[in-house]
Structure formats: structure tokens, C-alpha cells
Design an enzyme around this catalytic site. Structure first.
Site, mmCIF file in Angstrom:
data_model
loop_
_atom_site.group_PDB
_atom_site.id
_atom_site.type_symbol
_atom_site.label_atom_id
_atom_site.label_comp_id
_atom_site.label_asym_id
_atom_site.label_seq_id
_atom_site.Cartn_x
_atom_site.Cartn_y
_atom_site.Cartn_z
ATOM 1 N N ASP A 324 51.840 33.658 104.489
ATOM 2 C CA ASP A 324 50.802 32.640 104.529
ATOM 3 C C ASP A 324 50.463 32.244 103.090
ATOM 4 O OD1 ASP A 324 48.888 30.872 105.350
ATOM 5 O OD2 ASP A 324 47.890 32.239 106.723
ATOM 6 N N GLU A 518 39.872 27.277 108.833
ATOM 7 C CA GLU A 518 39.919 28.716 108.568
ATOM 8 C C GLU A 518 38.916 29.143 107.507
ATOM 9 O OE1 GLU A 518 43.315 29.915 106.286
ATOM 10 O OE2 GLU A 518 43.860 27.843 105.873
HETATM 11 C C1 BGC Z 1 46.750 29.088 106.896
HETATM 12 C C2 BGC Z 1 48.011 28.762 107.653
HETATM 13 C C3 BGC Z 1 48.595 27.461 107.171
HETATM 14 C C4 BGC Z 1 48.824 27.534 105.678
HETATM 15 C C5 BGC Z 1 49.387 26.253 105.097
HETATM 16 C C6 BGC Z 1 46.972 29.006 105.419
HETATM 17 O O1 BGC Z 1 45.820 29.213 104.700
HETATM 18 O O2 BGC Z 1 46.282 30.363 107.249
HETATM 19 O O3 BGC Z 1 47.750 28.724 109.017
HETATM 20 O O4 BGC Z 1 49.787 27.181 107.838
HETATM 21 O O5 BGC Z 1 47.584 27.811 105.039
HETATM 22 O O6 BGC Z 1 48.456 25.245 105.112
#
Ligand code: BGC
Length: 632
Positions: A324, A518
């Protein structure tokens, strides 16, 4: 866009809050459940493994072996490097470093955010990659998690929680296919989706990225993978590399915290969080992304037991394991330690995502010092090149512009409208106030999300966290109501409820959450209606007009105290660009059929509350959802 990397680093619970070094990698016992599931799915989980060899052409395996044999160490390390395009210092660095992948992670659009602008951008990067010594094409990735939502003009579908409510694997396959076509039209061949997280705590800011609190829905939705990739990766036009994420138990952390720990026994891990990954692997998913969470104190990015031994070994996942965003940051402050831990854990491609020069130099030192074995590097690069070949990137590196016109097409918007209608969950309908009659004389519409397509779309739309307002083209719920009512009807609108009086026949209040994604969306307490919504609802209640509440939200909100004052309650989740789908249900053109994919709690003290818990006394249980009687 740049704020993102800083934000991610500075947020509480983020990188700095991690325990600095975790050198132990506890082994997990191999479970019978997994062995049984493996028997059930047979051999060759990788769709690509079955790819037919074209007569006269070497097999993919031999092309990979031949390439690997010609690559220098630095060329291999470059392939393992994935960056966000916003951090590319100069385009020629793509060839200089032989970068394996670029992405637009959560936003990061081209200067001209149009479908053609994306295609031109990606093709430009691809040209740069093809000028390298071995002319290895890049993989370009994005978070097309609810349609290709960072592209202005794309069809924006309901977020996963809404699809979960629909309980319709075929619909999900169609949504993913439409997404794949829109991605293909912009040159983005790699999707960081689907999230198959089983979300166990609604305080998580990623709840809406989950199909639900039980594994069965996400298991059935392995059709998302076949929708994106086709029956075989690269087997048909507009085949997009899918990524099941985030391995593993990202939905199982304490209080739902993004960088949190999942204190979890082996049996629960395998029963709750693993089945959707197995189903995705069985469907041939090409990539799996590691989670920012830890499991029993070990960051997943350093969890050799769960990544190499279980995922690659026991489950025989033959595809590409990607970290990630700044996954090394989860492991510790000592960068060299973090880099070798991540690679030795079994991660093949690292979403750096910024300082690629330092990453490559550090990994080179670790390999040269013998702390990362060459066999590990070769395994990683073999997996990356295999996916690139299967996807057909070597043969057709540039955008398939036949699909440009599919971006935001009428057919895709129609599909999204259908998906929205299917995702709605009717929780209350006193006296059968719904469906509304088209001939209703006077309708009052209120609420901060009634005329706000940005709120309807939520996070991961144009930007990482999303934003309120007119951020994408689409139809708001207010606009759709106006388009739907009969000729003699009056539709009045007051965002905060001002203007309502007893002369109205019905009020429709569209309230709920504003966009987040997130981490930023993680809450310490149970999600509730905000002060603005409560004031709006108070005004409506004061008028005595019967009120239908539509919740635009990524998760269940505590509404226990307000519910008695509402005649009807409809959960619209985060429906995306097509508000007409909501209104189709409000006016009875479609019956509500959605079922709660998440338990709806009665009080804050109940969280986390999931079906099967004892005691279990929610406001509405998992699976609840009313429908209409005979439609007029
Ligand atoms: C997230 C992922 C995402 C990635 C790219 C991360 O912070 O947890 O789900 O695909 O960023 O944007």
C-alpha cells in the site's frame, strides 16, 4: 494532491505512531479451512496460468525467463518500484530508473482532467518507458473503486457498501465491466479494486469500501474481478488488472482504525477475513494489495508468515503482491530495515510512492549486502512481468481509444441508475407513505445532500478524500425529483428546511455524511447526524409535514432518538452520480429490494456490533430491508 502524502504521514495513528521495529514474524498454523477451500478450487488459481499459447509464439513463462536473464539488478529493482505520478521529477526518470509502475493514487489527475487528458498522460509515460533499454512497458494504476471516479465525466457508481446491500453478483459484474471499459478508454490498465474487506466496525473511515460485515457478500462478489479482468486477464479487450485489497483483516482492527491492529485468532482470521480473498484468487485476481493494519502486533507489510507462507504458499496466489501507499512507513523509522522487511515479507512491487531514487538505492544496498536474497528479487520481477505480459501490455502498450466514448456513456449511467436503485434499503415506511405519488401536489425537499452530487459520491472521487459540491457531472436527488413529478406538482427546496409550512403534502430530507476517505474518516465515537442535519430535521418536524428521510452515508448513523419523528427512512449509501436511481425508488418506479449489509446499531455503547454477536439488539439487524406492497 501533494497534501496527501503529508497528510498520510502526519495523521494520528499514522507512520509516526507505529512501533519502530517489529522483527518477529510469528508463524500462523495452517488451517484446515484453507486446505479444504483449496481442494474445492482445484489447481491453477491464476487465470493467467491457463492462458493459451499462440502458435509460433513463446509462452509467457519463457518470455519472462528470457527477459529476466537479460536484466541488470537495477532494471529489476526499477520494476519493483511503483510511484504516484505527482512525484515523478522528470519524465525521463521512467526510463532512467526503469520504473515498473506509475499511478494516480486517490486523485492525482492530469492537468486536463478529461478522459482524453488521462489517455494522453498515460501514453506519454508509456512512451518514456518504451524508450528504456529493454522497452518494458509500465503498469498504470488508479483507485477506480466506484467507477473511474477520479476522471471528470466518468460514471460514478455506488460505493461498495451500496453494492453489498444489492446482494446481486451479476449486477456487480456489470458495474465492474463498465468500469473496466472506462478505464481502458483512459489508458489506466490497473485498478486498485475491489476492496474485499469485511468491515467489522462502523467507526472505520473505510466502512463504505466494504461489501459488508460478513464474508459471504464479498465472496459472492468475486464477480467484480471477472468484471474487470474478463474470464482471463488479457483475454478480451478492456481487460483490467484487478487488485483484491487489503490483505488481511483491514476490516478487523480495533475501533476500525486504519493503521490499527487486528488482535485476532487464527480461526477468526480464516473464517471472517480470508474467504473473500480465496474467492478472488479463484476468480483469477491478478494482484493483491497489503493492508496498512497489523495483525497481532506485526505490520502486514512485514508479515512474512501471512504474505509469503499463507498467501503465496498455502493459497498459492501466483499473481503480484503490491504494497500500500508508503507501506514501508508502517514498518519502522529505519528505512533500510523497512525496505528489506517489506521485500523479504514477500511484497513484489512497492508503492513507494514518492522518493523512488532512495528506494531503489536502499534496496540495491540490501541485496548487495545479502540481506535480501536475489531469489526474492527474481520472484518479484517474474510476477510483475508475467502480469504485464498477460495483460497484453507488451503487444498493446497504448490506450485503446475505442473505449474513450464509453466514459460516462448513457449506457453506463443507465446501469449506475439501476445499481443505485438496487442498493437502496428501506428501513421504515409508516402508513405506506412511500412510494410517493407523482401527482403529489406540494413536495418540500431539504437537507445538505439533496442537491449535492459531491456528497452523493463521497471519498475517492476526483480527489482522495472527495468533496462536497458540484465536483462531477451527474443528477442530484433534487434534480431527479423535479424531473419525476407530474405536471401540476410544486417542488420547493430549502437546504436547511427554511420555507417549509403546513401546506406541503410531504417533505423529503436528504441528510447524512459529507465526503471522507481512509484514516481521515475514522471516528473515535459512533457515527451520528451532524448539527446541521439535526437543525434541518427540527424545522421540518416543527411544520408538522410528514417527513421521508433519505440518508446519504457510508455507514450506519445513530438515529434511534430521531426515528420516531420520521414517517419513512431510506438508506441511499453513497450512490454516486445518478440520483435518479434514488428517486426511481421514492416514486415507486422500482421497488426497494436492498438488505442491510451492516448491522444498524441502537446506541454508541453497542459498537462494534455484528450479526452473530451475543447479545444482539440492534435498531435494525443485518439483512433487514422492507419493500413496497403492490406498486401503483
Ligand atoms: C490506500 C489504498 C489505495 C492507495 C493508492 C492507500 O492509502 O489504502 O487503498 O489503493 O492508497 O491510492
Amino acid at each position: 494532491m501533494r497534501e496527501r502524502v503529508h497528510a498520510a504521514r502526519e495523521l494520528p495513528g499514522g507512520r509516526s505512531a507505529r512501533p519502530p521495529r517489529l522483527r518477529t514474524h510469528p508463524r500462523r498454523a495452517l488451517g484446515l479451512a484453507v486446505a479444504a477451500a483449496l481442494l474445492a478450487c482445484g489447481d491453477g488459481h491464476e487465470a493467467g496460468a491457463a492462458r493459451p499459447q499462440q502458435p509460433g509464439r513463446p509462452s509467457i513463462a519463457s518470455r519472462v525467463a528470457e527477459l529476466l536473464g537479460r536484466m541488470t539488478l537495477d532494471e529489476k529493482l526499477g520494476q519493483m518500484t511503483l510511484i504516484d505520478k505527482q512525484f515523478l521529477a522528470t519524465e525521463s526518470d521512467i526510463a532512467t530508473y526503469g520504473l515498473g509502475g506509475l499511478c494516480s493514487g486517490g486523485g492525482s489527475p492530469p492537468a486536463t482532467n478529461t478522459p482524453a487528458g488521462w489517455a494522453d498522460m498515460v501514453d506519454g509515460f508509456q512512451r518514456a518507458a518504451l524508450s528504456s533499454r529493454l522497452a518494458i512497458p509500465i503498469l498504470y494504476g488508479a483507485d477506480a473503486v466506484h467507477g473511474h471516479g477520479d476522471v471528470y465525466g466518468a460514471t460514478v457508481f455506488p460505493h461498495n457498501v451500496g453494492l453489498g446491500a444489492a446482494r446481486d453478483p451479476q449486477l456487480v459484474q456489470e458495474v465492474a465491466r463498465a468500469t473496466a471499459e472506462e478505464m481502458a478508454g483512459t489508458g489506466v490498465r490497473w485498478n486498485f479494486a475491489p476492496s474485499v474487506a469485511v468491515s467489522r466496525d462502523a467507526r472505520s473511515g473505510r466502512t463504505f469500501e466494504s461489501f459488508g460485515e460478513v464474508p459471504e457478500i464479498a465472496e459472492a462478489y468475486a464477480t467484480f474481478v471477472t468484471g474487470l479482468q474478463g474470464s482471463r486477464l488479457g483475454g478480451a479487450p478492456a481487460s483490467i488488472l484487478a487488485t483484491a485489497k487489503h490483505w488481511i483483516a483491514d476490516g478487523g482492527t480495533t475501533a476500525g482504525a486504519q493503521y490499527g491492529d487486528a488482535p485476532i485468532g487464527d480461526a477468526e482470521l480464516r473464517a471472517i477475513h480470508m474467504p473473500p480473498f480465496l474467492a478472488a484468487i479463484r476468480a483469477g485476481v491478478g494482484a493483491i494489495m497489503i493492508g496498512h493494519n497489523s495483525v497481532n502486533g506485526t505490520p502486514m507489510h512485514a508479515h512474512r508468515a501471512l504474505v509469503t507462507e499463507v498467501l503465496k504458499g498455502e493459497l498459492r496466489f501466483g499473481g503480484l503482491v503490491v504494497s500500500d501507499w508508503n507501506g514501508t512507513g508502517d514498518v519502522g523509522e529505519d528505512y533500510a530495515f523497512a525496505v528489506r522487511s517489506v521485500v523479504n515479507a514477500g511484497i513484489d512491487m512497492v508503492m513507494v510512492p514518492a522518493d523512488y531514487a532512495t528506494f531503489i538505492a536502499t534496496l540495491r544496498d540490501e541485496v548487495n549486502a545479502g540481506r535480501v536474497p536475489m531469489s526474492r528479487i527474481d520472484d518479484a520481477v517474474r510476477r510483475i512481468l508475467t502480469k504485464k505480459l498477460e495483460l497484453g501490455l507488451f503487444d498493446q502498450p497504448f490506450t485503446d481509444r475505442r473505449f474513450l466514448s464509453s466514459v460516462g456513456s448513457a449506457a453506463h449511467r443507465e446501469l449506475a441508475r439501476r445499481a443505485v436503485a438496487a442498493s437502496l434499503v428501506l428501513l421504515k415506511n409508516d402508513g405506506g407513505i412511500l412510494p410517493l405519488a407523482r401527482s403529489t401536489r406540494k413536495i418540500f425537499v431539504a437537507g445538505k445532500s439533496a442537491d449535492d452530487v459531491g456528497n452523493m459520491a463521497g471519498g475517492w472521487t476526483i480527489s482522495w478524500q472527495g468533496s462536497s459540491g458540484d465536483v462531477i457531472p451527474g443528477t442530484t436527488i433534487l434534480e431527479a425529483i423535479r424531473d419525476t413529478v407530474g405536471p401540476g406538482a410544486t417542488v420547493a427546496y430549502g437546504r436547511d428546511g427554511s420555507g417549509v409550512d403546513a401546506s406541503f403534502d410531504v417533505a423529503v430530507a436528504v441528510v447524512g455524511e459529507t465526503p471522507y476517505a481512509e484514516n481521515v474518516g475514522d471516528l473515535a465515537d459512533a457515527p451520528v447526524l451532524d448539527g446541521e442535519d439535526l437543525a434541518t430535521l427540527d424545522r421540518l418536524r416543527g411544520s408538522g409535514v410528514p417527513t421521508v428521510v433519505v440518508l446519504v452515508t457510508g455507514r450506519p448513523l445513530l438515529v434511534t432518538d430521531q426515528l420516531p419523528g420520521w414517517r419513512a427512512l431510506v438508506v441511499a449509501w453513497l450512490p454516486g452520480s445518478e440520483g435518479q436511481g434514488v428517486v426511481d425508488v421514492l416514486f415507486g418506479d422500482r421497488a426497494p429490494t436492498g438488505k442491510l449489509p451492516l448491522t444498524w446499531p441502537r446506541s454508541a455503547s453497542q459498537l462494534p456490533l455484528n450479526v452473530g454477536a451475543r447479545p444482539y439488539d440492534p435498531l435494525f439487524p443485518y439483512g433487514f430491508g422492507l419493500t413496497y406492497g403492490a406498486l401503483r
